[in-house]
Design an enzyme around this catalytic site. Structure first.
Site, PDB file in Angstrom:
ATOM      1  N   TYR A  27       0.940  -1.183  -0.012  1.00  8.80           N
ATOM      2  CA  TYR A  27      -0.086  -0.031  -0.087  1.00  8.80           C
ATOM      3  C   TYR A  27       0.926   1.278   0.061  1.00  8.80           C
ATOM      4  CZ  TYR A  27      -3.797   3.144   1.209  1.00  8.80           C
ATOM      5  OH  TYR A  27      -4.746   3.903   1.181  1.00  8.80           O
ATOM      6  N   ASN A  60       1.610   3.747   1.784  1.00 11.73           N
ATOM      7  CA  ASN A  60       2.093   4.298   2.889  1.00 11.73           C
ATOM      8  C   ASN A  60       3.559   3.213   3.423  1.00 11.73           C
ATOM      9  OD1 ASN A  60       0.624   2.020   3.889  1.00 11.73           O
ATOM     10  ND2 ASN A  60       0.016   2.886   5.868  1.00 11.73           N
ATOM     11  N   LYS A  61       3.453   1.966   2.639  1.00 12.01           N
ATOM     12  CA  LYS A  61       4.449   1.204   3.064  1.00 12.01           C
ATOM     13  C   LYS A  61       5.831   1.513   2.758  1.00 12.01           C
ATOM     14  CE  LYS A  61       1.756  -1.887   4.993  1.00 12.01           C
ATOM     15  NZ  LYS A  61       0.394  -1.499   4.797  1.00 12.01           N
ATOM     16  N   GLN A  62       7.025   0.987   3.042  1.00  9.39           N
ATOM     17  CA  GLN A  62       8.344   1.267   2.662  1.00  9.39           C
ATOM     18  C   GLN A  62       8.391   1.250   1.207  1.00  9.39           C
ATOM     19  OE1 GLN A  62       7.365  -1.059   4.789  1.00  9.39           O
ATOM     20  NE2 GLN A  62       8.675  -1.067   6.563  1.00  9.39           N
TER      21      GLN A  62
END
Length: 378
Positions: free
Chosen positions: A180, A182-184
């Site tokens: 998603y 917002n992930k790394q």
């Protein structure tokens, strides 16, 4: 009010845009060459034999459970301090989640409390590397092996983290990552299953693609399956993002160091720390308010920061106290006291690869000012 500092932002360059446009100009938008290319590169990065790309981390977790045969009557041990997808996928199989309270330092499933919850119905453990922290994963897996239980490692927040020399995603029978925004790293939406188990990998590949078997025709279905595929568009984006992972990890570590320095004198909050024997890839930056603050005051703090354009959030509300879980299982506050106490006081600050020092300074200044306001009305 318009946000001055956002909670999260993806790190996209022209290289990602060019890669996506290249696929859009090709005849292969899905099930094309970028899918196996992404899977091969990802398996190599994590250090597992097989990687199976899917359309979300939730789908990946569910497919692992399906491939392992989890279903009605089975119990699956997991943590109540997690994003709700960890619980939802267990319920989707018909199995029952069994919660174990968390360690107050790592915020991960407390290994010392697992064995007391194991019954004849227990079939698997789902540990979560909360916020990218892999602490305790090795101990959980040893307990699972002792009792003959499967381990689905929910490493959706931990890509690039490691414990000792072992990468997140390599502890369980299977690990699942999520992409998603917002992930790394991101593929827009998407996820990845990783495993060394050839049979499990084959089943997950089949299940994600409507139950089709290897080498079978488009209308040949060996088993019931799902459409959980990841398109070549997403995979092309993922390939470029994956090639930048070490850059991303260093950027995130730098932002974490900046926050730690800026908040070093703020005694009303506790900042997260990286375990001595681990590398965290820093999914989010979650602070904890001092114990003298109540959940109502934490919520007031969140509203004050939002009102001044600083996007923050409560990370996480207790999974067992979500309304549908209370209705279905009768959970109540106090059932998992450490989780409850942590959840009442945690708050995620804005955190992403390119957060500037000036933005972090603004966040910390507004945080301290908002705490001053709350203290005045005590």
């Amino acid at each position: 009010m318009e946000m001055r500092v956002y909670l999260s932002r993806p790190d996209i360059t022209e290289a990602e845009i060019d890669a996506v446009c290249e696929v859009l100009r090709s005849p292969n938008l899905s099930l094309g060459p970028k899918l196996p290319e992404f899977e091969t590169a990802f398996a190599e990065y994590v250090g597992r034999k097989y990687a199976i790309a899917v359309n979300s981390g939730t789908s990946g977790l569910f497919l692992c459970a399906q491939a392992m045969g989890l279903g009605p009557g089975d119990e699956v041990i997991t943590t109540p301090f997690t994003f709700i997808a960890t619980v939802n996928f267990i319920l989707m199989t018909g199995a029952t989640p069994v919660f174990v309270d968390i360690d107050p330092v790592s915020l991960n499933l407390d290994p010392a409390k697992i064995e007391a919850k194991i019954t004849a119905k227990t079939k698997a453990i789902v540990p979560v590397e909360v916020f990218g922290n892999p602490a305790g994963m090795d101990v959980v897996c040893r307990i699972a092996e002792k009792h003959g239980l499967r381990v689905i490692e929910d490493c959706c927040e931990a890509l690039g983290s490691s414990l000792g020399e072992q990468m997140a995603g390599t502890f369980g029978d299977a690990g699942v990552f999520a992409f998603y925004p917002n992930k790394q790293m991101t593929t827009g939406e998407g996820g990845m299953i990783v495993t060394d188990d050839e049979r499990l990998a084959e089943l997950c590949c089949s299940l994600r693609n409507q139950g089709r078997g290897r080498g079978g025709g488009w209308l040949a279905h060996e088993r019931m399956g799902y459409n959980y595929r990841l398109s070549d568009i997403n995979c092309a984006l993922g390939l470029v993002q994956l090639s930048r992972m070490e850059e991303f990890i260093e950027k995130r570590a730098a932002v974490a160091r900046t926050y730690a320095a800026l908040l070093a004198g703020e005694k009303r909050v506790k900042t997260p720390t990286e375990p001595a024997d681990a590398r965290m890839s820093w999914f989010v930056y979650v602070i904890r308010l001092d114990e003298r603050y109540t959940m109502a005051q934490r919520n007031a703090l969140i509203h004050k920061l939002l009102d001044c354009g600083i996007q923050v959030s409560n990370y996480f509300p207790p999974a067992h106290l979500q309304p549908f879980m209370v209705e279905r299982f009768g959970y109540k506050t106090g059932d998992f006291p450490i989780t409850d106490a942590v959840c009442e006081r945690t708050m995620a600050l804005p955190f992403h690869n390119n957060l500037t020092v000036d933005e972090a300074r603004l966040v910390c200044g507004e945080l301290s000012a908002a705490l001053d306001e709350i203290d005045k009305v005590q």
